[in-house]
Design a protein around this motif. Structure first.
Motif, short mmCIF file in Angstrom:
data_model
loop_
_atom_site.label_atom_id
_atom_site.label_comp_id
_atom_site.label_asym_id
_atom_site.label_seq_id
_atom_site.Cartn_x
_atom_site.Cartn_y
_atom_site.Cartn_z
N PHE A 91 -19.40 17.00 9.69
CA PHE A 91 -18.13 16.54 9.14
C PHE A 91 -18.36 15.43 8.12
CE2 PHE A 91 -14.46 13.70 9.14
CZ PHE A 91 -13.46 14.59 8.79
N ALA A 92 -19.26 14.50 8.45
CA ALA A 92 -19.56 13.39 7.54
C ALA A 92 -20.15 13.88 6.22
CB ALA A 92 -20.51 12.40 8.22
N LEU A 93 -20.85 15.00 6.25
CA LEU A 93 -21.39 15.57 5.02
C LEU A 93 -20.35 16.40 4.26
CD1 LEU A 93 -24.92 16.71 6.24
CD2 LEU A 93 -24.39 14.82 4.69
N ALA A 94 -19.49 17.10 5.00
CA ALA A 94 -18.54 18.02 4.35
C ALA A 94 -17.28 17.31 3.85
CB ALA A 94 -18.15 19.12 5.32
N PHE A 95 -16.83 16.26 4.54
CA PHE A 95 -15.56 15.62 4.17
C PHE A 95 -15.54 15.08 2.74
CE2 PHE A 95 -12.92 11.83 3.75
CZ PHE A 95 -11.68 12.41 3.92
N PRO A 96 -16.54 14.31 2.30
CA PRO A 96 -16.45 13.78 0.93
C PRO A 96 -16.38 14.89 -0.12
CG PRO A 96 -18.19 12.66 2.12
CD PRO A 96 -17.71 13.77 2.99
N PHE A 97 -17.15 15.95 0.08
CA PHE A 97 -17.14 17.05 -0.89
C PHE A 97 -15.78 17.74 -0.94
CE2 PHE A 97 -17.79 21.53 -1.95
CZ PHE A 97 -18.29 21.38 -3.24
N THR A 98 -15.24 18.10 0.24
CA THR A 98 -13.96 18.81 0.25
C THR A 98 -12.82 17.91 -0.24
OG1 THR A 98 -14.40 18.68 2.64
CG2 THR A 98 -13.67 20.76 1.81
N TYR A 99 -12.78 16.68 0.23
CA TYR A 99 -11.70 15.80 -0.19
C TYR A 99 -11.75 15.56 -1.70
CZ TYR A 99 -8.55 11.93 -0.73
OH TYR A 99 -7.52 11.15 -1.15
N HIS A 100 -12.92 15.26 -2.21
CA HIS A 100 -13.06 14.96 -3.63
C HIS A 100 -12.69 16.18 -4.48
CE1 HIS A 100 -14.51 12.28 -6.79
NE2 HIS A 100 -15.05 13.35 -7.37
N THR A 101 -13.12 17.36 -4.04
CA THR A 101 -12.81 18.59 -4.78
C THR A 101 -11.31 18.86 -4.80
OG1 THR A 101 -14.95 19.52 -4.21
CG2 THR A 101 -13.25 21.07 -4.91
N TRP A 102 -10.67 18.88 -3.62
CA TRP A 102 -9.25 19.20 -3.56
C TRP A 102 -8.38 18.12 -4.21
CZ3 TRP A 102 -7.78 23.86 -3.21
CH2 TRP A 102 -8.53 24.79 -2.49
N ASN A 103 -8.76 16.88 -4.09
CA ASN A 103 -8.00 15.82 -4.73
C ASN A 103 -8.15 15.91 -6.25
OD1 ASN A 103 -6.24 13.56 -4.50
ND2 ASN A 103 -7.95 12.22 -5.01
N TRP B 26 0.83 -1.20 0.00
CA TRP B 26 0.00 0.00 0.00
C TRP B 26 0.86 1.25 0.00
CZ3 TRP B 26 -5.23 0.76 -0.33
CH2 TRP B 26 -5.99 -0.40 -0.41
N SER B 27 0.45 2.21 -0.80
CA SER B 27 1.16 3.49 -0.86
C SER B 27 0.14 4.62 -0.75
CB SER B 27 1.91 3.60 -2.18
OG SER B 27 1.01 3.59 -3.27
N LEU B 28 0.64 5.82 -0.50
CA LEU B 28 -0.24 6.97 -0.35
C LEU B 28 -1.04 7.26 -1.62
CD1 LEU B 28 -1.24 9.20 1.52
CD2 LEU B 28 0.66 10.61 0.71
N PRO B 29 -0.43 7.26 -2.81
CA PRO B 29 -1.23 7.50 -4.02
C PRO B 29 -2.33 6.46 -4.23
CG PRO B 29 1.08 7.78 -4.52
CD PRO B 29 1.01 7.22 -3.13
N MET B 30 -2.05 5.20 -3.87
CA MET B 30 -3.07 4.16 -4.02
C MET B 30 -4.24 4.44 -3.08
SD MET B 30 -2.83 0.08 -3.19
CE MET B 30 -1.61 -0.33 -4.40
N ALA B 31 -3.94 4.77 -1.83
CA ALA B 31 -4.99 5.06 -0.86
C ALA B 31 -5.78 6.30 -1.26
CB ALA B 31 -4.39 5.24 0.53
N MET B 32 -5.08 7.31 -1.78
CA MET B 32 -5.78 8.54 -2.20
C MET B 32 -6.68 8.27 -3.39
SD MET B 32 -2.80 11.39 -1.71
CE MET B 32 -3.80 12.76 -2.26
N SER B 33 -6.25 7.43 -4.30
CA SER B 33 -7.07 7.10 -5.47
C SER B 33 -8.33 6.35 -5.05
CB SER B 33 -6.26 6.25 -6.45
OG SER B 33 -7.06 5.82 -7.51
N ILE B 34 -8.18 5.39 -4.16
CA ILE B 34 -9.33 4.62 -3.69
C ILE B 34 -10.29 5.54 -2.93
CG2 ILE B 34 -10.03 2.80 -2.08
CD1 ILE B 34 -7.43 1.33 -2.95
N THR B 35 -9.74 6.42 -2.07
CA THR B 35 -10.59 7.35 -1.33
C THR B 35 -11.30 8.32 -2.27
OG1 THR B 35 -9.03 7.18 0.51
CG2 THR B 35 -10.62 8.97 0.61
N HIS B 36 -10.60 8.76 -3.32
CA HIS B 36 -11.21 9.68 -4.29
C HIS B 36 -12.39 9.01 -4.98
CE1 HIS B 36 -11.26 13.10 -7.03
NE2 HIS B 36 -11.41 12.24 -8.02
N ARG B 37 -12.22 7.77 -5.36
CA ARG B 37 -13.33 7.04 -6.00
C ARG B 37 -14.48 6.83 -5.01
NH1 ARG B 37 -11.16 3.19 -10.52
NH2 ARG B 37 -9.23 4.25 -11.03
N GLY B 38 -14.15 6.49 -3.78
CA GLY B 38 -15.18 6.28 -2.76
C GLY B 38 -15.97 7.54 -2.47
#
Length: 107
Positions: free
Chosen positions: A89-101, A32-44
């Protein structure tokens, strides 16, 4: 007369087994690497956002009352501040993370 798909697959796997070819890599064998985890989180987060918007839109169409009625109903529950901030936080996190990523990916 041609062979069936089942026979072709059996012949393919038999040939691979005899030649000791490796199977296609699976996510469980990678380190596991950071880019892999970020990609999976971005898709999620993308899936969560699209589901959330779809459910909210469907609820707006189907539910009988207007939004202020349901907002007042939630306020009347007298939920504690910790639960309210956790829900925000549960509502705001996916939006902010997905946008900035997504911006990071474009840059």
């Amino acid at each position: 007369m041609g062979t069936t798909a089942k026979e072709e697959m059996a012949r393919f796997w038999e040939k691979n087994t005899k030649s000791n070819r490796p199977l296609s890599p699976h996510v469980t064998i990678y380190k596991w690497s950071l880019p892999m985890a970020m990609s999976i989180t971005h898709r999620g987060t993308g899936v969560a956002l699209s589901l959330g918007v779809s459910v909210f839109g469907l609820a707006a169409l189907v539910l009988p009352e207007q939004f202020p009625h349901y907002l007042a109903m939630v306020k009347s529950l007298s939920l504690g501040p910790a639960l309210i901030y956790s829900a925000k936080f549960a509502l705001a996190f996916p939006f902010t993370y997905h946008t900035w990523n997504g911006i990071r990916h474009l840059v």
